[in-house]
Design a protein around this motif. Structure first.
Motif, mmCIF file in Angstrom:
data_model
loop_
_atom_site.group_PDB
_atom_site.id
_atom_site.type_symbol
_atom_site.label_atom_id
_atom_site.label_comp_id
_atom_site.label_asym_id
_atom_site.label_seq_id
_atom_site.Cartn_x
_atom_site.Cartn_y
_atom_site.Cartn_z
ATOM 1 N N THR A 57 56.800 41.700 34.437
ATOM 2 C CA THR A 57 56.019 40.718 33.707
ATOM 3 C C THR A 57 55.627 41.304 32.356
ATOM 4 O O THR A 57 56.073 42.389 31.977
ATOM 5 C CB THR A 57 54.794 40.266 34.534
ATOM 6 O OG1 THR A 57 54.170 39.156 33.897
ATOM 7 C CG2 THR A 57 53.817 41.393 34.750
ATOM 8 N N GLU A 67 51.211 37.247 33.892
ATOM 9 C CA GLU A 67 50.521 38.330 34.603
ATOM 10 C C GLU A 67 49.561 37.759 35.643
ATOM 11 O O GLU A 67 49.464 38.281 36.758
ATOM 12 C CB GLU A 67 49.791 39.228 33.612
ATOM 13 C CG GLU A 67 50.743 40.122 32.823
ATOM 14 C CD GLU A 67 50.031 41.146 31.973
ATOM 15 O OE1 GLU A 67 50.508 42.292 31.894
ATOM 16 O OE2 GLU A 67 48.993 40.798 31.356
ATOM 17 N N HIS A 68 48.849 36.709 35.303
ATOM 18 C CA HIS A 68 47.959 36.081 36.278
ATOM 19 C C HIS A 68 48.741 35.592 37.499
ATOM 20 O O HIS A 68 48.351 35.845 38.654
ATOM 21 C CB HIS A 68 47.222 34.897 35.643
ATOM 22 C CG HIS A 68 45.984 35.282 34.900
ATOM 23 N ND1 HIS A 68 44.804 35.598 35.531
ATOM 24 C CD2 HIS A 68 45.737 35.407 33.567
ATOM 25 C CE1 HIS A 68 43.875 35.891 34.638
ATOM 26 N NE2 HIS A 68 44.425 35.797 33.433
ATOM 27 N N GLY A 71 50.313 38.455 39.580
ATOM 28 C CA GLY A 71 49.238 39.117 40.320
ATOM 29 C C GLY A 71 48.773 38.301 41.505
ATOM 30 O O GLY A 71 48.555 38.841 42.605
ATOM 31 N N ARG A 75 49.111 40.052 45.129
ATOM 32 C CA ARG A 75 47.849 40.754 45.358
ATOM 33 C C ARG A 75 47.584 41.081 46.826
ATOM 34 O O ARG A 75 47.176 42.186 47.160
ATOM 35 C CB ARG A 75 46.697 39.929 44.776
ATOM 36 C CG ARG A 75 45.376 40.684 44.689
ATOM 37 C CD ARG A 75 44.388 39.878 43.866
ATOM 38 N NE ARG A 75 44.893 39.602 42.530
ATOM 39 C CZ ARG A 75 45.075 38.381 42.026
ATOM 40 N NH1 ARG A 75 44.763 37.310 42.738
ATOM 41 N NH2 ARG A 75 45.543 38.223 40.807
ATOM 42 N N LEU A 83 55.966 47.200 40.307
ATOM 43 C CA LEU A 83 55.626 46.240 39.265
ATOM 44 C C LEU A 83 55.715 46.895 37.892
ATOM 45 O O LEU A 83 55.236 48.004 37.687
ATOM 46 C CB LEU A 83 54.199 45.728 39.493
ATOM 47 C CG LEU A 83 53.619 44.795 38.430
ATOM 48 C CD1 LEU A 83 54.362 43.460 38.427
ATOM 49 C CD2 LEU A 83 52.131 44.583 38.679
ATOM 50 N N THR A 85 54.972 46.035 33.675
ATOM 51 C CA THR A 85 54.505 45.163 32.605
ATOM 52 C C THR A 85 54.669 45.925 31.298
ATOM 53 O O THR A 85 55.292 46.994 31.269
ATOM 54 C CB THR A 85 53.074 44.654 32.843
ATOM 55 O OG1 THR A 85 52.794 43.582 31.925
ATOM 56 C CG2 THR A 85 52.045 45.748 32.672
ATOM 57 N N SER A 130 45.982 44.437 31.108
ATOM 58 C CA SER A 130 46.987 43.959 32.059
ATOM 59 C C SER A 130 46.518 44.117 33.499
ATOM 60 O O SER A 130 46.714 43.223 34.328
ATOM 61 C CB SER A 130 48.316 44.693 31.857
ATOM 62 O OG SER A 130 48.984 44.225 30.706
ATOM 63 N N LEU A 134 46.245 40.987 36.002
ATOM 64 C CA LEU A 134 46.998 41.043 37.258
ATOM 65 C C LEU A 134 46.081 41.013 38.478
ATOM 66 O O LEU A 134 46.471 40.547 39.548
ATOM 67 C CB LEU A 134 47.855 42.311 37.301
ATOM 68 C CG LEU A 134 49.074 42.351 36.374
ATOM 69 C CD1 LEU A 134 49.514 43.791 36.126
ATOM 70 C CD2 LEU A 134 50.224 41.536 36.966
ATOM 71 N N ILE A 139 49.904 49.705 38.077
ATOM 72 C CA ILE A 139 51.140 49.285 37.420
ATOM 73 C C ILE A 139 52.100 50.459 37.552
ATOM 74 O O ILE A 139 51.741 51.599 37.236
ATOM 75 C CB ILE A 139 50.894 48.942 35.939
ATOM 76 C CG1 ILE A 139 50.001 47.698 35.815
ATOM 77 C CG2 ILE A 139 52.207 48.733 35.198
ATOM 78 C CD1 ILE A 139 49.407 47.504 34.442
#
Length: 342
Positions: A57, A67-68, A71, A75, A83, A85, A130, A134, A139
């Motif tokens: 992402t 990202e939202h 995540g 989650r 993952l 980013t 981030s 997330l 990360i």
């Protein structure tokens, strides 16, 4: 969706092992076409269900939306996952679309604008932001996003490159040394800047979109050959060249020019001779190179992911790869999945 038994490959010299197929999230953030949030989350969940363990992402995608959503989907899932980013863009809130002084391709993006920042402080701030978007505590891979002349132009890129060289790279190495991330690299659309990156220091992995595909092998030498020498892995983003190898008529985020349309037609006709969908050949082709650790398509729905998995599981006869080499549809020196070199 039944799980596929994916092989894994190591990321550089790290302890990360990614499945050979990953899942990107730019499409899920509604680039060019709106994707409902529930559909985006369901696509990521379907990837986990299928056995994929690598997800990518970036703050840019939908200005925080991707990202939202990624995540949200990852989650509370117990499966092992990796993952990535990106850094290089900070997000600043805006009150209206009119406040943005640049065009963009996102449908209904979050109310932020992007601010380029490759400095030490910018990288550290981007990493922290981030994690918050997330809703995750880790990360695994951090990429420097879209640095290079193609994105910024020569004059502005020189400024950003100085930021990276004088501070951003140090921030990345500190994050890795502290164990906050496990691998660092760049995520770009041009391979030339990655050769410049080797001059800065060591990197674990690069995400290169569109430059090593069945349609184009421009990065074969000197970039991929240097990756082998420097123990750096490559994630192949954009394996369909923005849709061209899926028959959409698009190429690199725009309408495909005539010479690309003709090459795609030739590739498709050759694949048809062997009863192989062009998408299957495009998806499986990059992994023949030893530097490549992952192929990263960006499906926009569970159904589209299902189609990609069908291509992934398609048995491709050795004769197809021979035909592509004999007809010079791939560059000389290109390793092929049947063990041959073109």
């Amino acid at each position: 969706m039944s799980a596929t038994k994916f092989k894994t490959r190591r990321v550089g010299t790290t302890n990360l092992e990614v499945t050979e197929l990953g899942l990107g999230s730019a499409t899920l953030a509604s680039i060019f076409q709106a994707v409902p949030d529930d559909q985006a989350r369901a696509t990521v969940s379907a990837g986990l269900d299928a056995g994929i363990n690598y997800f990518d992402t970036a703050p840019q995608y939908g200005y925080g939306r991707a990202e939202h959503l990624v995540g949200d989907a990852l989650r509370f899932r117990p499966e092992p996952k990796i993952l990535s980013t990106k850094v290089g863009r900070l997000l600043r809130p805006v009150q209206s679309e009119a406040e943005r002084d640049y065009g963009h391709a996102w449908v209904n993006p979050f109310p932020f604008e992007q601010v380029y920042d490759y400095t030490y402080a910018g990288v550290m701030k981007s990493y922290e932001h981030s994690l918050a978007r997330l809703g995750l505590s880790k990360i695994d891979i951090l990429f420097v996003h879209d640095i290079g002349v193609a994105t910024h132009g020569a004059e502005q890129n020189a400024i950003y490159w100085r930021q990276l060289a004088e501070g951003g790279y140090r921030a990345l190495t500190e994050l890795k040394a502290s164990g906050k991330v496990s691998a660092i690299g760049l995520g770009v659309n041009e391979w030339e800047v990655l050769m410049d990156a080797f001059e800065l220091g060591d990197w674990d992995v690069f995400l290169l979109a569109g430059r090593y595909t069945l349609l184009e092998q421009t990065s074969l030498n000197p970039f991929l050959s240097t990756c082998l020498k420097r123990n750096a892995s490559v994630v192949v983003g954009g394996p369909f060249n923005g849709g061209a190898l899926m028959g959409t008529g698009m190429w690199n985020y725009a309408k495909a020019p005539e010479h690309v349309i003709q090459r795609v037609a030739d590739l498709n006709a050759t694949c048809a001779e062997f009863g192989v969908p062009l998408g299957a050949a495009a998806l499986q082709f990059p992994l023949a190179h030893k530097a490549v650790c992952n192929v990263l398509p960006g499906p926009k729905s569970p159904a589209e992911l299902d189609g990609i998995l069908n291509w992934w599981n398609t048995k491709i006869p050795d004769g197809l790869w021979d035909a592509l080499a004999d007809r010079k549809f791939v560059a000389p020196g290109t390793p092929l999945p049947n063990g041959r070199t073109a």
